[in-house]
Design an enzyme around this catalytic site. Structure first.
Site, PDB file in Angstrom:
ATOM      1  N   TYR A 209     -86.137 175.472  -6.713  1.00  0.00           N
ATOM      2  CA  TYR A 209     -87.332 176.672  -7.089  1.00  0.00           C
ATOM      3  C   TYR A 209     -86.436 177.981  -7.360  1.00  0.00           C
ATOM      4  O   TYR A 209     -86.841 178.990  -8.035  1.00  0.00           O
ATOM      5  CB  TYR A 209     -88.157 176.853  -6.158  1.00  0.00           C
ATOM      6  CG  TYR A 209     -89.478 176.216  -6.270  1.00  0.00           C
ATOM      7  CD1 TYR A 209     -89.519 175.118  -7.299  1.00  0.00           C
ATOM      8  CD2 TYR A 209     -90.568 175.970  -5.304  1.00  0.00           C
ATOM      9  CE1 TYR A 209     -90.622 174.411  -7.444  1.00  0.00           C
ATOM     10  CE2 TYR A 209     -91.421 175.331  -5.496  1.00  0.00           C
ATOM     11  CZ  TYR A 209     -91.555 174.467  -6.422  1.00  0.00           C
ATOM     12  OH  TYR A 209     -92.915 174.079  -6.600  1.00  0.00           O
ATOM     13  N   GLY A 210     -85.296 178.195  -6.847  1.00  0.00           N
ATOM     14  CA  GLY A 210     -84.356 179.387  -7.068  1.00  0.00           C
ATOM     15  C   GLY A 210     -84.035 179.752  -8.459  1.00  0.00           C
ATOM     16  O   GLY A 210     -83.769 180.940  -8.639  1.00  0.00           O
TER      17      GLY A 210
ATOM     18  N   CYS B  41     -83.050 177.739   5.283  1.00  0.00           N
ATOM     19  CA  CYS B  41     -83.742 176.840   4.263  1.00  0.00           C
ATOM     20  C   CYS B  41     -83.995 175.525   5.115  1.00  0.00           C
ATOM     21  O   CYS B  41     -83.205 174.874   5.906  1.00  0.00           O
ATOM     22  CB  CYS B  41     -82.581 176.193   3.316  1.00  0.00           C
ATOM     23  SG  CYS B  41     -82.943 174.865   2.357  1.00  0.00           S
ATOM     24  N   THR B  42     -85.235 175.030   4.696  1.00  0.00           N
ATOM     25  CA  THR B  42     -85.974 173.769   5.419  1.00  0.00           C
ATOM     26  C   THR B  42     -84.883 172.482   5.225  1.00  0.00           C
ATOM     27  O   THR B  42     -85.331 171.805   5.937  1.00  0.00           O
ATOM     28  CB  THR B  42     -87.477 173.738   5.178  1.00  0.00           C
ATOM     29  OG1 THR B  42     -87.543 173.527   3.871  1.00  0.00           O
ATOM     30  CG2 THR B  42     -88.132 174.778   5.539  1.00  0.00           C
ATOM     31  N   HIS B  43     -84.031 172.539   4.386  1.00  0.00           N
ATOM     32  CA  HIS B  43     -83.307 171.485   4.207  1.00  0.00           C
ATOM     33  C   HIS B  43     -82.265 171.184   5.379  1.00  0.00           C
ATOM     34  O   HIS B  43     -81.947 170.387   5.786  1.00  0.00           O
ATOM     35  CB  HIS B  43     -82.606 171.501   2.714  1.00  0.00           C
ATOM     36  CG  HIS B  43     -83.295 170.903   1.798  1.00  0.00           C
ATOM     37  ND1 HIS B  43     -84.165 171.742   1.048  1.00  0.00           N
ATOM     38  CD2 HIS B  43     -83.232 169.877   1.048  1.00  0.00           C
ATOM     39  CE1 HIS B  43     -84.729 170.933  -0.024  1.00  0.00           C
ATOM     40  NE2 HIS B  43     -84.198 169.876   0.130  1.00  0.00           N
TER      41      HIS B  43
ATOM     42  N   CYS C 269     -90.974 176.127   2.178  1.00  0.00           N
ATOM     43  CA  CYS C 269     -89.872 176.502   1.346  1.00  0.00           C
ATOM     44  C   CYS C 269     -89.651 178.135   1.156  1.00  0.00           C
ATOM     45  O   CYS C 269     -91.001 178.976   1.012  1.00  0.00           O
ATOM     46  CB  CYS C 269     -90.191 176.149  -0.144  1.00  0.00           C
ATOM     47  SG  CYS C 269     -89.064 176.754  -1.673  1.00  0.00           S
ATOM     48  N   ASN C 270     -88.512 178.673   1.611  1.00  0.00           N
ATOM     49  CA  ASN C 270     -88.499 180.167   1.527  1.00  0.00           C
ATOM     50  C   ASN C 270     -88.655 180.853   0.367  1.00  0.00           C
ATOM     51  O   ASN C 270     -89.377 181.876   0.239  1.00  0.00           O
ATOM     52  CB  ASN C 270     -86.984 180.481   2.034  1.00  0.00           C
ATOM     53  CG  ASN C 270     -86.756 180.067   3.592  1.00  0.00           C
ATOM     54  OD1 ASN C 270     -87.078 180.872   4.376  1.00  0.00           O
ATOM     55  ND2 ASN C 270     -86.247 178.841   3.724  1.00  0.00           N
ATOM     56  N   THR C 271     -88.304 180.281  -0.742  1.00  0.00           N
ATOM     57  CA  THR C 271     -88.350 180.901  -1.988  1.00  0.00           C
ATOM     58  C   THR C 271     -89.754 181.021  -2.533  1.00  0.00           C
ATOM     59  O   THR C 271     -90.299 181.910  -3.014  1.00  0.00           O
ATOM     60  CB  THR C 271     -87.759 180.208  -3.426  1.00  0.00           C
ATOM     61  OG1 THR C 271     -86.165 179.996  -2.801  1.00  0.00           O
ATOM     62  CG2 THR C 271     -87.883 180.663  -4.447  1.00  0.00           C
TER      63      THR C 271
ATOM     64  N   ASP D  42     -93.039 171.528  -0.507  1.00  0.00           N
ATOM     65  CA  ASP D  42     -91.651 172.106  -0.835  1.00  0.00           C
ATOM     66  C   ASP D  42     -91.228 171.521  -2.241  1.00  0.00           C
ATOM     67  O   ASP D  42     -91.880 170.847  -3.037  1.00  0.00           O
ATOM     68  CB  ASP D  42     -90.608 171.410   0.271  1.00  0.00           C
ATOM     69  CG  ASP D  42     -89.532 172.306   0.159  1.00  0.00           C
ATOM     70  OD1 ASP D  42     -89.068 173.101  -0.695  1.00  0.00           O
ATOM     71  OD2 ASP D  42     -88.486 172.126   1.005  1.00  0.00           O
ATOM     72  N   SER D  43     -90.124 172.050  -2.610  1.00  0.00           N
ATOM     73  CA  SER D  43     -89.488 171.340  -3.921  1.00  0.00           C
ATOM     74  C   SER D  43     -88.792 170.095  -3.674  1.00  0.00           C
ATOM     75  O   SER D  43     -88.616 169.812  -4.598  1.00  0.00           O
ATOM     76  CB  SER D  43     -88.745 172.613  -4.793  1.00  0.00           C
ATOM     77  OG  SER D  43     -87.751 172.854  -3.839  1.00  0.00           O
TER      78      SER D  43
END
Length: 270
Positions: free
Chosen positions: A49-50, A189-191, A81-83, A17-18
């Site tokens: 990342y967005g 979002c994984t957060h 990470c979705n992005t 992930d970022s």
């Protein structure tokens, strides 16, 4: 193509992930498959990342993942990470011979559960991406979806992992457009599963929260053809692309999750 040597007794999974959001996915994988050795790798140097162009994101993630797999034995990669998932997966899957699992907002299962409306809580980049609009169109034709993009919630999750309290007043203010208007909320979002309890408080007890973590864990199980086993108690490394903020607090949280202290991955020096 890049390959790795499999360890069937304790297969190794790289979670990428970022930021630290992918740790919520790690928790789901570990709950289902305790025998798996997990490595966590986050690209905090390029966070968030967005804000990156598609070309830069593809090149960067490809470089980091390829470098790591070339140097360490890995059986599967999870892009938590979705992005990154919506942009980089085709490139990685073409290049790697091991499974690569991505994450997308859980619009489909949420739409089945909703009687009133679905609220998609995600990053600003995710709520504006065509991929997300396609998910809504394909799987939520009969259910209205309210979208809310917030970077602040990501910051809250990062801070909570390092021991800070979540500001419930601010959180409620951010989520106000959804309160009383939805009965299912997608944590896109994984957060956000890291602050799931606080989000539940803000939205109210009648709102069901849905995320993709459990589905990702089941996908890893299927691809590696695993049954649940005994807990892996060896070293689980964590790598970052730059020195993380509040490193000591982060290392304390990582230790509680079963990880070693953060190391810096010098992938750009090779």
């Amino acid at each position: 193509m890049i390959n790795s040597v499999s360890n069937q007794s304790n297969p190794s999974v790289l979670i990428f992930d970022s930021g630290v959001g992918g740790l919520s996915v790690y928790q789901e994988i570990k709950a289902l498959l305790p025998q798996v050795k997990c490595t966590y790798l986050f690209d905090n140097e390029a966070y968030p990342y967005g804000e990156l162009s598609q070309e830069v994101l593809i090149d960067r993630v490809d470089s980091i993942i390829s470098f790591y797999i070339a140097n360490y034995s890995i059986d599967a990669v999870v892009i938590a990470c979705n992005t990154a998932s919506t942009i980089v997966l085709p490139t990685l899957r073409e290049k790697l011979t091991i499974p690569v699992v991505g994450v997308v907002p859980a619009i489909k299962p949420a739409s089945v559960l909703a009687n009133k409306a679905v609220g998609l809580i995600a990053t600003p980049a995710t709520v504006t991406r065509e991929y997300t609009k396609d998910l809504v169109r394909d799987f939520s034709n009969d259910t209205h979806v309210e979208m809310l993009g917030s970077t602040k919630l990501v910051e809250m999750a990062e801070a909570k992992l390092r021991g800070e309290e979540v500001d419930l007043v601010l959180l409620t203010r951010i989520l106000k457009p959804l309160i009383d208007n939805i009965d299912v909320a997608v944590l896109g979002c994984t957060h956000f599963p890291l602050i799931k309890e606080e989000i539940a408080q803000a939205l109210g007890k009648n709102v069901i929260l849905v995320d993709s973590g459990e589905a990702i864990a089941r996908r890893v199980q299927s691809l590696l053809q695993l049954e649940s086993g005994s807990l892996y108690e060896g070293e689980q490394p964590v790598w970052s692309s730059a020195l993380p903020s509040d490193e000591s607090a982060l290392n304390k949280a990582l230790k509680e999750l079963g990880f070693s202290s953060v190391q810096i991955l010098r992938f750009q020096d090779v």
